[in-house]
Design an enzyme around this catalytic site. Sequence first.
Site, PDB file in Angstrom:
ATOM      1  N   TYR A 277       8.533  11.602  -5.763  1.00 22.58           N
ATOM      2  CA  TYR A 277       8.751  12.950  -5.256  1.00 22.58           C
ATOM      3  C   TYR A 277       8.323  13.048  -3.792  1.00 22.58           C
ATOM      4  O   TYR A 277       7.349  12.405  -3.375  1.00 22.58           O
ATOM      5  CB  TYR A 277       7.959  13.983  -6.059  1.00 22.58           C
ATOM      6  CG  TYR A 277       8.435  14.209  -7.475  1.00 22.58           C
ATOM      7  CD1 TYR A 277       9.605  13.632  -7.951  1.00 22.58           C
ATOM      8  CD2 TYR A 277       7.717  15.011  -8.348  1.00 22.58           C
ATOM      9  CE1 TYR A 277      10.032  13.853  -9.255  1.00 22.58           C
ATOM     10  CE2 TYR A 277       8.131  15.236  -9.649  1.00 22.58           C
ATOM     11  CZ  TYR A 277       9.293  14.648 -10.099  1.00 22.58           C
ATOM     12  OH  TYR A 277       9.705  14.873 -11.386  1.00 22.58           O
TER      13      TYR A 277
ATOM     14  N   SER B 115      13.525  21.209 -16.182  1.00 24.17           N
ATOM     15  CA  SER B 115      14.659  22.083 -15.867  1.00 24.17           C
ATOM     16  C   SER B 115      14.821  23.187 -16.918  1.00 24.17           C
ATOM     17  O   SER B 115      15.895  23.354 -17.498  1.00 24.17           O
ATOM     18  CB  SER B 115      15.964  21.284 -15.741  1.00 24.17           C
ATOM     19  OG  SER B 115      16.980  22.047 -15.126  1.00 24.17           O
TER      20      SER B 115
ATOM     21  N   GLY C 169      18.611  24.334 -13.783  1.00 28.69           N
ATOM     22  CA  GLY C 169      19.011  24.352 -12.386  1.00 28.69           C
ATOM     23  C   GLY C 169      19.298  25.735 -11.839  1.00 28.69           C
ATOM     24  O   GLY C 169      20.048  25.897 -10.880  1.00 28.69           O
ATOM     25  N   GLY C 170      18.690  26.766 -12.443  1.00 21.71           N
ATOM     26  CA  GLY C 170      18.899  28.143 -12.012  1.00 21.71           C
ATOM     27  C   GLY C 170      19.944  28.883 -12.813  1.00 21.71           C
ATOM     28  O   GLY C 170      20.085  30.109 -12.675  1.00 21.71           O
TER      29      GLY C 170
ATOM     30  N   LEU D 254      19.975  29.783 -15.858  1.00 24.89           N
ATOM     31  CA  LEU D 254      19.397  30.763 -16.773  1.00 24.89           C
ATOM     32  C   LEU D 254      18.462  31.737 -16.069  1.00 24.89           C
ATOM     33  O   LEU D 254      17.751  32.492 -16.735  1.00 24.89           O
ATOM     34  CB  LEU D 254      18.640  30.031 -17.891  1.00 24.89           C
ATOM     35  CG  LEU D 254      19.488  29.087 -18.747  1.00 24.89           C
ATOM     36  CD1 LEU D 254      18.604  28.268 -19.676  1.00 24.89           C
ATOM     37  CD2 LEU D 254      20.528  29.859 -19.537  1.00 24.89           C
ATOM     38  N   GLY D 255      18.469  31.714 -14.770  1.00 24.76           N
ATOM     39  CA  GLY D 255      17.561  32.570 -14.011  1.00 24.76           C
ATOM     40  C   GLY D 255      18.233  33.775 -13.402  1.00 24.76           C
ATOM     41  O   GLY D 255      17.805  34.274 -12.362  1.00 24.76           O
ATOM     42  N   GLY D 256      19.303  34.265 -14.041  1.00 24.02           N
ATOM     43  CA  GLY D 256      20.039  35.403 -13.497  1.00 24.02           C
ATOM     44  C   GLY D 256      21.069  34.983 -12.477  1.00 24.02           C
ATOM     45  O   GLY D 256      21.307  35.680 -11.484  1.00 24.02           O
TER      46      GLY D 256
END
Length: 335
Positions: free
Chosen positions: A53, A218, A222-223, A225-227
Amino acid sequence: MKYTQLGRTGLKVSRLVLGTMNFGPQTDEATSHAIMDTALDAGVNFFDTANTYGGGPSTSKGRTEEILGSWFAKGGGRRDKTVLATKVYGNTNDDNSPAWPNHDKLSALNIRRSVDASLKRLGTDRIDLYQFHHIDRNTPVDEIWQAVDVLVQQGKVLYVGSSNFPGWKIAQANEAAARRGSYGLVSEQCLYNLAERSAELEVIPAAQEYGLGVIPWSPLHGGLLGGALRKEREGGGGERTSAGRAAQELARPAVRERVRAYEDLLAEHGLDAGEVALAWLLTRPGVTGPIVGPRTEEQLASALRAVGLTLSEELLASLDEVFPGPGAAPEAFAW
């Protein structure tokens, strides 16, 4: 904060795991330190990183471990309060050129080299959970455990986990460990969320059978499920929903319709989509806690709220209707 045992171990960890992948490439050192301080103050004691990372346009692989190391160096009990997890396997060359022989994967030589390099970057004398980032098809499992046993005896590593392992590999690894009298894998870090539930077929059952804690990565897919659709309408989707996994998934009409149904359902209940996605994982059998990778303190605050969120049986049933699981193996694919 709520806590649980990590798999079959006596180790107590928070039900939220602080992922650090964004520290360095996306989040500068000062902000990264602030996020870690806020997380620790909130009771999050489980931090996850990896030796690869940190690579980005202006940063190098390994930079994330260095940021954790400089945070530990501030003192105040930061290191002793933290259950530190990192990983080994990947090529640490920033240009992704072929690794020098024995500078990647899970040979005994690379495991030994990588542990020492991570310890130096992290500024610590031990790694609490050392995770194999991927399976190595070329290294015998007995060689891997021989290397691990030495590290445990030296006190450099306390527990060992896997990441992205199929169910059969979890079984193979722990059966081999048992033959040697080694403790074996205690955790599996896998892709698992409402929109991607294939881990329920065999990975999670294998983990439960062998006493591994499941650490989903995740959790927001990758976003997605985040609206994602709401943000798309408001023009504030950002990089996560305009590119990568979320964008690819939203380009599929069937997925887009499911996400729309998901967001509409939660809007009826006055709930935040991302917080529900995390809270749902906390209801799943075998799950220790999802990994959240906040780039800002605001994102961390949202994740923390999810730990205290209770989902009704009615809502859980509705979520299963929107994102049905694959079912149990082998019944899901056989008579």
